[in-house]
Design a protein around this motif. Structure first.
Motif, short mmCIF file in Angstrom:
data_model
loop_
_atom_site.label_atom_id
_atom_site.label_comp_id
_atom_site.label_asym_id
_atom_site.label_seq_id
_atom_site.Cartn_x
_atom_site.Cartn_y
_atom_site.Cartn_z
N SER A 1 -16.57 28.66 7.82
CA SER A 1 -16.09 30.01 8.16
C SER A 1 -15.37 30.06 9.50
N GLY A 2 -15.42 28.97 10.24
CA GLY A 2 -14.71 28.91 11.52
C GLY A 2 -15.59 29.29 12.69
N PHE B 1 -12.17 24.82 12.56
CA PHE B 1 -12.68 24.78 11.20
C PHE B 1 -13.13 23.37 10.85
N GLY C 1 -14.49 35.72 9.52
CA GLY C 1 -15.86 35.52 9.07
C GLY C 1 -16.01 34.88 7.70
N LEU C 2 -14.90 34.75 6.99
CA LEU C 2 -14.95 34.17 5.64
C LEU C 2 -14.28 32.81 5.57
N GLY C 3 -13.63 32.41 6.62
CA GLY C 3 -12.95 31.12 6.61
C GLY C 3 -11.75 31.14 5.69
N LEU C 4 -11.45 29.98 5.11
CA LEU C 4 -10.33 29.86 4.19
C LEU C 4 -10.86 29.81 2.77
N GLN D 1 -7.02 33.65 4.53
CA GLN D 1 -7.94 33.54 5.64
C GLN D 1 -8.32 34.93 6.11
N ASP D 2 -9.62 35.19 6.13
CA ASP D 2 -10.14 36.47 6.60
C ASP D 2 -11.25 36.22 7.61
N LEU E 1 -2.16 31.11 3.93
CA LEU E 1 -1.80 29.77 4.40
C LEU E 1 -1.48 28.88 3.22
N PHE F 1 -0.58 22.01 6.96
CA PHE F 1 -0.52 23.44 6.78
C PHE F 1 0.80 24.01 7.26
N GLY F 2 1.22 25.11 6.62
CA GLY F 2 2.26 25.94 7.16
C GLY F 2 1.72 26.83 8.26
N LEU G 1 -9.63 28.66 17.38
CA LEU G 1 -10.54 28.74 16.23
C LEU G 1 -10.63 27.36 15.60
N TYR H 1 -10.24 20.87 11.93
CA TYR H 1 -8.93 21.44 12.17
C TYR H 1 -9.04 22.49 13.27
N GLN I 1 -7.01 25.98 14.99
CA GLN I 1 -6.00 27.01 14.76
C GLN I 1 -5.81 27.83 16.02
N LEU J 1 -3.20 25.76 10.58
CA LEU J 1 -4.23 24.84 11.05
C LEU J 1 -3.63 23.48 11.37
#
Lengths: 113, 114
Positions: free
Chosen positions: A105-106, A90, B40-43, B37-38, B90, B105-106, A88, A36, A38, A44
């Motif tokens: 984590s992206g 994912f 460095g932490l991804g989703l 979503q933060d 999200l 996704f929204g 970004l 995905y 973003q 996403l």
């Protein structure tokens, strides 16, 4: 347990050069793998997915990804990067519970003119 | 064009407030999800729902609850907002059953708790 790793927080590439964004996974059984993208302050968007069949999957905006079962990898690639690809990215795996995704984590892709 | 709509793009709330984040999908999808979503932490999955009035905890449900009274609507509730809940939220939906169906996704709600 299902998990996805994106080892690079950021990838920098010059416009026109090839790009690779790395992803490795751990999943029970056969994986369903996704990429995905973003853009800033947006949700996403789906790029491509691997379910079965040919290991090279083609997706939106000229992106492709190569599934490698022995290395448990699903790297995203593009032959010639554009500045507009900066975003970004994912990687995600949909595991044994088909309705649940696990995201990496992206990786922030920066394409410079 | 199919859509997942989140009612607010940006929200600013005070510590201790009860906060409602709304998500509506028009694809008749059974499955709906809330992630935060933060960097460095991804989703990270907060809650999900397979059907009306049904909910399951995700990986980080503490401090949150959800409501799904109608198939198309899935609400995330912060019972008493705290600053560590400042994040991008999200919502996503997907059809039921077989694997390989991706999420839609929204656009996300960026919540700031002050």
């Amino acid at each position: 347990a299902q998990s996805v790793a994106q080892p690079e927080d950021q990838v920098n590439v010059a416009e026109g050069n090839p790009l690779t964004v790395k992803c490795t996974y751990s999943v029970s059984g056969n994986p369903y793998l996704f990429w995905y993208v973003q853009y800033p302050n947006r949700g996403l968007q789906f790029l491509l997915k691997y379910i079965t069949g040919d290991n090279l999957v083609k997706g939106s905006y000229g992106f492709e990804a190569e599934f490698n079962k022995s290395q448990t990898s699903f790297h995203l690639k593009k032959p010639s990067a554009l500045v507009s690809d900066s975003a970004l990215y994912f990687c995600a795996v949909q595991g044994y519970n088909f309705n649940k995704f696990y995201f990496g984590s992206g990786t922030k892709l920066n394409v410079k003119p | 064009d199919v859509k997942v709509t989140q009612s607010s793009r940006y929200l600013v709330k005070r510590t201790g407030e009860k906060v409602f984040l709304e998500c509506v999908q028009d694809m008749d999808h059974e499955n709906m999800f809330w992630y935060r979503q933060d960097p460095g932490l991804g989703l990270r999955l907060i809650y999900f729902s397979y059907d009306v009035k049904m909910k399951e905890k995700g990986d980080i449900p503490e401090g949150y609850s959800v409501s799904r009274e109608k198939k198309e609507r899935f609400s995330l509730i912060l019972e008493s907002a705290s600053t560590n809940q400042t994040s991008m939220y999200l919502c996503a939906s997907s059809p039921p059953g077989t694997g390989g169906s991706g999420y839609t996704f929204g656009s996300g709600t960026r919540l700031t708790v002050v």
